[in-house]
Scaffold this active site. Structure first.
Site, PDB file in Angstrom:
ATOM      1  N   SER A 101     -88.397  -9.593 -42.052  1.00 27.03           N
ATOM      2  CA  SER A 101     -89.231  -8.459 -41.670  1.00 27.03           C
ATOM      3  C   SER A 101     -88.258  -7.502 -40.977  1.00 27.03           C
ATOM      4  O   SER A 101     -87.234  -6.833 -41.423  1.00 27.03           O
ATOM      5  CB  SER A 101     -90.386  -8.961 -40.515  1.00 27.03           C
ATOM      6  OG  SER A 101     -91.179  -7.861 -40.333  1.00 27.03           O
ATOM      7  N   ASP A 240     -90.710  -1.045 -41.449  1.00 24.95           N
ATOM      8  CA  ASP A 240     -89.759  -1.838 -41.509  1.00 24.95           C
ATOM      9  C   ASP A 240     -89.150  -2.599 -42.565  1.00 24.95           C
ATOM     10  O   ASP A 240     -89.538  -2.304 -43.662  1.00 24.95           O
ATOM     11  CB  ASP A 240     -90.261  -3.057 -40.495  1.00 24.95           C
ATOM     12  CG  ASP A 240     -91.312  -4.047 -40.905  1.00 24.95           C
ATOM     13  OD1 ASP A 240     -91.795  -3.465 -41.836  1.00 24.95           O
ATOM     14  OD2 ASP A 240     -91.323  -4.966 -40.470  1.00 24.95           O
ATOM     15  N   ASP A 242     -89.611  -5.160 -44.487  1.00 27.40           N
ATOM     16  CA  ASP A 242     -90.539  -5.746 -45.513  1.00 27.40           C
ATOM     17  C   ASP A 242     -91.674  -4.729 -45.667  1.00 27.40           C
ATOM     18  O   ASP A 242     -92.659  -5.103 -46.364  1.00 27.40           O
ATOM     19  CB  ASP A 242     -90.985  -7.056 -45.514  1.00 27.40           C
ATOM     20  CG  ASP A 242     -91.874  -7.458 -44.215  1.00 27.40           C
ATOM     21  OD1 ASP A 242     -91.878  -6.497 -43.296  1.00 27.40           O
ATOM     22  OD2 ASP A 242     -92.315  -8.287 -44.242  1.00 27.40           O
ATOM     23  N   ASP A 244     -94.183  -4.117 -43.849  1.00 27.39           N
ATOM     24  CA  ASP A 244     -95.679  -4.181 -43.602  1.00 27.39           C
ATOM     25  C   ASP A 244     -96.060  -3.811 -42.148  1.00 27.39           C
ATOM     26  O   ASP A 244     -97.276  -3.987 -41.661  1.00 27.39           O
ATOM     27  CB  ASP A 244     -95.999  -5.882 -43.625  1.00 27.39           C
ATOM     28  CG  ASP A 244     -95.198  -6.688 -42.502  1.00 27.39           C
ATOM     29  OD1 ASP A 244     -94.234  -5.926 -41.943  1.00 27.39           O
ATOM     30  OD2 ASP A 244     -95.306  -7.775 -42.295  1.00 27.39           O
TER      31      ASP A 244
END
Length: 445
Positions: A101, A240, A242, A244
């Site tokens: 992440s 960010d 990833d 999400d």
């Protein structure tokens, strides 16, 4: 729960601790055994972000999963929400996202989605952890699974995200800076925005395996803010690694966090009678100002522990459809099973078009109560929160604030950090209390 899974799957520095190729293989075998234990043909989709170690973990997990008879569909670099989406649409038994992440490039992580596209529960993760400990026998040679690359996964995701944007709307005339953090959305986010008609300024779209989240993205939004001002853009969207989570930038270069976005959407959905249960689900980190603002609009704030998975669990329990975190995870279960930064960004752009208002007007729904958060890194094996001196400092801080504010101390679920946060109208008191607790935590670390 044991020590393997944190608040968002398994995470750590690559090639150290649990985050090695051999352990990932064993984890893949354990997960495969859990989901394929009833026999038959089973399928798993695997996505990843742009970290160099993603190749290693992708191969290791594939080996472990196929050794238990699972057929593996490899998506390549896609956002985390794409894995949740495609797990359901491809009728898979399991989804896997390889990502740490917002963490630095040297870290990586592995998180899992069930066949419904939602992240696995603590109970299921505990059973998988037990299988990792016990070890798993491979299937006979004739039953080994197959692996196949899926080349159009990101295009399927783009179409799904675009479908959440009102069909009668376009983004013609709106200049958008999109910062993809050199991460999983480096291709899909600019594509979706351009196809909807926006004038797109792309940054953070040149991943090299080492630069994910480096001085860019939602954890470093000043880069996007500077680009917004330099290009005279209408809005900035920061994702960010990833994709999400989302941080928004207005046309003045000012940063709006997840609380401001949730305030906007909750009151808008309430006015349209779309907000299920007349409630917003957020974590204990969300600002007191948000809670007070929502109360004034007939919306209840339901608080959970930190972590978007706990937000989603509460949403599912209560039948709510809007939730998220101050850090930028925004969950809209009418559209997706997990936080989706790009989808949330499109909803904000739709509100700009619908209302005709500038981003600065939409990102200042309430005046936040002054909030201060400081992180203290602790050494392996240390337990600073158990120290009497730290507990005494926390009690003293709570007593000093009384009814004027609140103190929240917690251990990060993804990094070796103690997070010391407080809110108070009296900013001098706020700094004094936080600094006092930080000093004691640092001494005990």
């Amino acid at each position: 729960m044991g020590e393997l899974f944190g608040t968002d799957g398994v995470r750590g520095t690559a090639n150290t601790g649990f985050m090695t190729a051999s352990n990932a293989l064993n984890l893949g075998a354990a997960v495969g055994r859990y989901f394929a234990r009833d026999g038959g043909v089973h399928r798993v989709v695997i996505g990843k972000d742009t970290r160099l170690s993603g190749y290693m973990f992708e191969n290791a997990l594939t080996a472990g999963l196929t050794s238990t008879g699972m057929n593996v569909l490899l998506l390549g670099p896609v956002p985390t929400p794409a894995v949740g989406l495609l797990t359901r649409s491809m009728r898979a038994d399991l989804g896997v996202m390889i990502s740490a992440s917002h963490n630095p490039a040297i870290d990586n992580g592995i998180k899992f989605f069930g066949p419904d596209g939602f992240k696995l529960s603590d109970a299921v993760e505990a059973e998988i952890e037990e299988l990792v400990t016990q070890g798993v026998d491979p299937v006979p040679a004739a039953e080994i699974g197959r692996a196949k690359r899926i080349d159009d996964g990101r295009f399927r995701y783009v179409e799904r995200v675009k479908s959440t944007f009102p069909r009668q709307m376009r983004l013609d005339g709106i200049k958008v800076v999109v910062d993809c953090a050199h991460g999983a959305a480096y291709n899909v986010a600019p594509t979706a925005l351009w196809e909807l008609g926006a004038d797109v300024i792309e940054i953070g779209v040149s991943p090299n395996g080492h630069n994910i989240n480096l001085n860019c993205g939602s954890t470093s939004p000043r880069t996007a803010a500077q680009a917004v001002l330099a290009h005279e853009a209408d809005v900035g969207i920061c994702l960010d690694g990833d994709a999400d989570r989302l941080i928004l930038i207005d046309e003045k270069g000012q940063i709006g966090d997840g609380d401001q976005f949730m305030a906007l959407m909750a009151t808008r959905w309430k006015a349209e009678d779309r907000l299920k249960g007349d409630a917003l689900v957020a974590t204990v980190m969300s600002n007191l100002g948000l809670e007070r603002y929502l109360e004034g609009h007939g919306v209840r704030l339901e608080r959970t522990s930190v972590g978007d998975r706990y937000v989603v669990e509460r949403m599912r329990e209560g039948g709510f459809n809007l939730g998220g975190e101050q850090s930028g995870h925004i969950v809209m279960t009418d559209y997706a099973t997990t936080g989706d930064g790009l989808m949330a960004g499109l909803q904000f752009l739709a509100e700009m078009v619908r209302s005709g208002k500038q981003a600065s007007k939409l990102l200042r729904s309430f005046e936040p109560v002054p909030q201060l958060l400081k992180n203290v890194r602790y050494a392996a094996g240390a337990s600073p929160l158990e120290a009497q001196s730290v507990q005494d400092a926390i009690k003293a801080g709570e007593a000093e604030m009384g009814q004027k504010g609140r103190v929240l101390i917690r251990k990060s679920g993804t990094e070796p950090l103690i997070r010391v946060m407080a809110e108070c109208e009296d900013e001098a008191m706020l700094e004094r209390v936080v600094d006092g607790i930080v000093a004691e935590v640092a001494s005990a670390s």
